[in-house]
Design a protein around this motif. Structure first.
Motif, PDB file in Angstrom:
ATOM      1  N   LYS A  41     -25.648  17.005   3.760  1.00 16.76           N
ATOM      2  CA  LYS A  41     -25.732  15.629   4.231  1.00 16.76           C
ATOM      3  C   LYS A  41     -27.117  15.011   4.088  1.00 16.76           C
ATOM      4  O   LYS A  41     -27.287  13.812   4.265  1.00 16.76           O
ATOM      5  N   GLU A  42     -28.128  15.806   3.774  1.00 18.86           N
ATOM      6  CA  GLU A  42     -29.483  15.289   3.582  1.00 18.86           C
ATOM      7  C   GLU A  42     -29.800  15.022   2.110  1.00 18.86           C
ATOM      8  O   GLU A  42     -30.861  14.484   1.792  1.00 18.86           O
ATOM      9  N   LEU A  43     -28.884  15.375   1.234  1.00 20.32           N
ATOM     10  CA  LEU A  43     -29.113  15.219  -0.197  1.00 20.32           C
ATOM     11  C   LEU A  43     -29.189  13.744  -0.572  1.00 20.32           C
ATOM     12  O   LEU A  43     -28.339  12.941  -0.188  1.00 20.32           O
ATOM     13  N   VAL A  44     -30.230  13.376  -1.310  1.00 21.51           N
ATOM     14  CA  VAL A  44     -30.408  12.002  -1.774  1.00 21.51           C
ATOM     15  C   VAL A  44     -29.910  11.907  -3.208  1.00 21.51           C
ATOM     16  O   VAL A  44     -30.296  12.697  -4.067  1.00 21.51           O
ATOM     17  N   LEU A  45     -29.044  10.948  -3.440  1.00 25.11           N
ATOM     18  CA  LEU A  45     -28.479  10.702  -4.764  1.00 25.11           C
ATOM     19  C   LEU A  45     -29.177   9.495  -5.375  1.00 25.11           C
ATOM     20  O   LEU A  45     -29.438   8.512  -4.687  1.00 25.11           O
ATOM     21  N   SER A  46     -29.473   9.577  -6.659  1.00 21.66           N
ATOM     22  CA  SER A  46     -30.058   8.455  -7.376  1.00 21.66           C
ATOM     23  C   SER A  46     -29.132   8.117  -8.540  1.00 21.66           C
ATOM     24  O   SER A  46     -28.916   8.938  -9.427  1.00 21.66           O
ATOM     25  N   ILE A  47     -28.564   6.921  -8.508  1.00 27.58           N
ATOM     26  CA  ILE A  47     -27.585   6.523  -9.515  1.00 27.58           C
ATOM     27  C   ILE A  47     -28.284   6.043 -10.780  1.00 27.58           C
ATOM     28  O   ILE A  47     -29.161   5.182 -10.728  1.00 27.58           O
ATOM     29  N   LEU A  48     -27.864   6.610 -11.902  1.00 24.00           N
ATOM     30  CA  LEU A  48     -28.354   6.158 -13.198  1.00 24.00           C
ATOM     31  C   LEU A  48     -27.419   5.111 -13.792  1.00 24.00           C
ATOM     32  O   LEU A  48     -27.857   4.101 -14.328  1.00 24.00           O
ATOM     33  N   SER A  49     -26.095   5.383 -13.715  1.00 27.82           N
ATOM     34  CA  SER A  49     -25.126   4.442 -14.271  1.00 27.82           C
ATOM     35  C   SER A  49     -23.725   4.771 -13.770  1.00 27.82           C
ATOM     36  O   SER A  49     -23.495   5.836 -13.192  1.00 27.82           O
ATOM     37  N   LEU A  50     -22.815   3.839 -14.018  1.00 34.18           N
ATOM     38  CA  LEU A  50     -21.397   4.039 -13.755  1.00 34.18           C
ATOM     39  C   LEU A  50     -20.694   4.019 -15.103  1.00 34.18           C
ATOM     40  O   LEU A  50     -20.930   3.110 -15.906  1.00 34.18           O
ATOM     41  N   GLY A  51     -19.851   4.996 -15.340  1.00 40.03           N
ATOM     42  CA  GLY A  51     -19.145   5.068 -16.617  1.00 40.03           C
ATOM     43  C   GLY A  51     -17.644   5.089 -16.419  1.00 40.03           C
ATOM     44  O   GLY A  51     -17.143   5.433 -15.349  1.00 40.03           O
ATOM     45  N   TRP A  52     -16.914   4.752 -17.470  1.00 41.56           N
ATOM     46  CA  TRP A  52     -15.463   4.667 -17.407  1.00 41.56           C
ATOM     47  C   TRP A  52     -14.851   5.400 -18.597  1.00 41.56           C
ATOM     48  O   TRP A  52     -15.231   5.151 -19.740  1.00 41.56           O
ATOM     49  N   THR A  53     -13.917   6.295 -18.291  1.00 35.68           N
ATOM     50  CA  THR A  53     -13.141   6.979 -19.317  1.00 35.68           C
ATOM     51  C   THR A  53     -11.678   6.615 -19.082  1.00 35.68           C
ATOM     52  O   THR A  53     -11.067   7.086 -18.122  1.00 35.68           O
ATOM     53  N   PRO A  54     -11.112   5.743 -19.940  1.00 40.32           N
ATOM     54  CA  PRO A  54      -9.736   5.315 -19.719  1.00 40.32           C
ATOM     55  C   PRO A  54      -8.742   6.431 -20.049  1.00 40.32           C
ATOM     56  O   PRO A  54      -8.999   7.300 -20.873  1.00 40.32           O
ATOM     57  N   ALA A  55      -7.595   6.349 -19.387  1.00 41.15           N
ATOM     58  CA  ALA A  55      -6.479   7.255 -19.663  1.00 41.15           C
ATOM     59  C   ALA A  55      -5.251   6.366 -19.901  1.00 41.15           C
ATOM     60  O   ALA A  55      -5.394   5.184 -20.221  1.00 41.15           O
ATOM     61  N   GLU A  56      -4.073   6.901 -19.698  1.00 37.13           N
ATOM     62  CA  GLU A  56      -2.850   6.142 -19.951  1.00 37.13           C
ATOM     63  C   GLU A  56      -2.569   5.131 -18.841  1.00 37.13           C
ATOM     64  O   GLU A  56      -2.901   5.353 -17.682  1.00 37.13           O
ATOM     65  N   ASP A  57      -1.935   4.028 -19.204  1.00 40.34           N
ATOM     66  CA  ASP A  57      -1.414   3.036 -18.265  1.00 40.34           C
ATOM     67  C   ASP A  57      -2.456   2.484 -17.294  1.00 40.34           C
ATOM     68  O   ASP A  57      -2.162   2.282 -16.119  1.00 40.34           O
ATOM     69  N   GLY A  58      -3.691   2.268 -17.742  1.00 36.64           N
ATOM     70  CA  GLY A  58      -4.723   1.688 -16.895  1.00 36.64           C
ATOM     71  C   GLY A  58      -5.443   2.683 -15.999  1.00 36.64           C
ATOM     72  O   GLY A  58      -6.406   2.340 -15.334  1.00 36.64           O
ATOM     73  N   GLN A  59      -4.936   3.911 -15.961  1.00 34.08           N
ATOM     74  CA  GLN A  59      -5.605   4.941 -15.172  1.00 34.08           C
ATOM     75  C   GLN A  59      -6.872   5.382 -15.893  1.00 34.08           C
ATOM     76  O   GLN A  59      -7.096   5.040 -17.042  1.00 34.08           O
ATOM     77  N   GLY A  60      -7.699   6.171 -15.191  1.00 25.83           N
ATOM     78  CA  GLY A  60      -8.899   6.674 -15.827  1.00 25.83           C
ATOM     79  C   GLY A  60      -9.813   7.344 -14.830  1.00 25.83           C
ATOM     80  O   GLY A  60      -9.443   7.584 -13.680  1.00 25.83           O
ATOM     81  N   THR A  61     -11.022   7.634 -15.300  1.00 25.20           N
ATOM     82  CA  THR A  61     -12.027   8.285 -14.464  1.00 25.20           C
ATOM     83  C   THR A  61     -13.280   7.433 -14.432  1.00 25.20           C
ATOM     84  O   THR A  61     -13.842   7.097 -15.478  1.00 25.20           O
ATOM     85  N   LEU A  62     -13.690   7.080 -13.220  1.00 23.96           N
ATOM     86  CA  LEU A  62     -14.950   6.375 -12.997  1.00 23.96           C
ATOM     87  C   LEU A  62     -15.974   7.440 -12.646  1.00 23.96           C
ATOM     88  O   LEU A  62     -15.764   8.225 -11.725  1.00 23.96           O
ATOM     89  N   THR A  63     -17.078   7.480 -13.378  1.00 23.66           N
ATOM     90  CA  THR A  63     -18.100   8.502 -13.159  1.00 23.66           C
ATOM     91  C   THR A  63     -19.393   7.851 -12.698  1.00 23.66           C
ATOM     92  O   THR A  63     -19.895   6.937 -13.350  1.00 23.66           O
ATOM     93  N   LEU A  64     -19.891   8.328 -11.567  1.00 29.75           N
ATOM     94  CA  LEU A  64     -21.213   7.936 -11.095  1.00 29.75           C
ATOM     95  C   LEU A  64     -22.169   8.982 -11.629  1.00 29.75           C
ATOM     96  O   LEU A  64     -22.169  10.135 -11.169  1.00 29.75           O
ATOM     97  N   LEU A  65     -22.948   8.631 -12.646  1.00 33.20           N
ATOM     98  CA  LEU A  65     -23.919   9.538 -13.248  1.00 33.20           C
ATOM     99  C   LEU A  65     -25.185   9.501 -12.416  1.00 33.20           C
ATOM    100  O   LEU A  65     -25.741   8.424 -12.172  1.00 33.20           O
ATOM    101  N   LEU A  66     -25.645  10.671 -11.983  1.00 35.92           N
ATOM    102  CA  LEU A  66     -26.778  10.774 -11.067  1.00 35.92           C
ATOM    103  C   LEU A  66     -27.972  11.430 -11.743  1.00 35.92           C
ATOM    104  O   LEU A  66     -27.810  12.247 -12.661  1.00 35.92           O
ATOM    105  N   ALA A  67     -29.158  11.105 -11.287  1.00 34.77           N
ATOM    106  CA  ALA A  67     -30.365  11.776 -11.762  1.00 34.77           C
ATOM    107  C   ALA A  67     -30.260  13.245 -11.393  1.00 34.77           C
ATOM    108  O   ALA A  67     -29.669  13.599 -10.374  1.00 34.77           O
TER     109      ALA A  67
END
Length: 157
Positions: free
Chosen positions: A96-122
């Motif tokens: 719970k003390e871990l600090v996250l630093s966001i570099l970017s948000l990425g999207w990998t589409p799949a079928e029928d509008g589904q997909g994976t949203l990735t929060l890329l962290l330092a």
């Protein structure tokens, strides 16, 4: 003659941006670049299929047109709806003390509008959210404040 809108046109109103496609996501990703958060401020409500994260977001939209001005941050919520699964790689959500630093948000589409949203962290970490559709809201929830470091993030160093 038409003219592009400027951030100043909105005054100091807080941002509230919705992302429902890849083009929208690029805007949200740019606004979240260099945001920091603690894992203690991250939650996934499985029954509501909602992932939320409280960010301390660098105000790129403010600083871009004001070089030399003091660096500002604002607390914002990043809420992702329609989440069916959450995976963490290189991040221990139990720390719970871990600090996250966001570099970017990425999207990998799949079928029928589904997909994976990735929060890329330092530090080679990532949080992957499997979703039924891209449905994200970024909302400022505090007034802007002077960044504790007083510095603009620098990606050249």
């Amino acid at each position: 003659m038409s003219e592009d809108a400027k951030f100043e046109d909105g005054g100091e109103a807080p941002l509230r941006i919705l992302a429902a496609d890849e083009e929208d996501l690029r805007v949200v990703s740019a606004l979240c670049q260099d945001a920091v958060a603690q894992t203690s401020e991250m939650s996934w409500k499985r029954s509501r299929r909602e992932f939320a994260l409280l960010l301390n977001r660098f105000r790129w939209e403010y600083h871009a047109d004001r070089p030399g001005q003091p660096a500002e941050r604002v607390q914002s919520t990043l809420v992702v709806d329609d989440v069916t699964r959450v995976r963490a790689n290189g991040v221990d959500p139990a720390d719970k003390e871990l600090v996250l630093s966001i570099l970017s948000l990425g999207w990998t589409p799949a079928e029928d509008g589904q997909g994976t949203l990735t929060l890329l962290l330092a530090g080679d970490g990532e949080i992957a959210l499997e979703v039924e559709s891209l449905n994200i809201t970024l909302t400022d929830v505090t007034r802007p404040y002077l960044a504790p470091s007083r510095k603009v993030p620098d990606h050249d160093t």
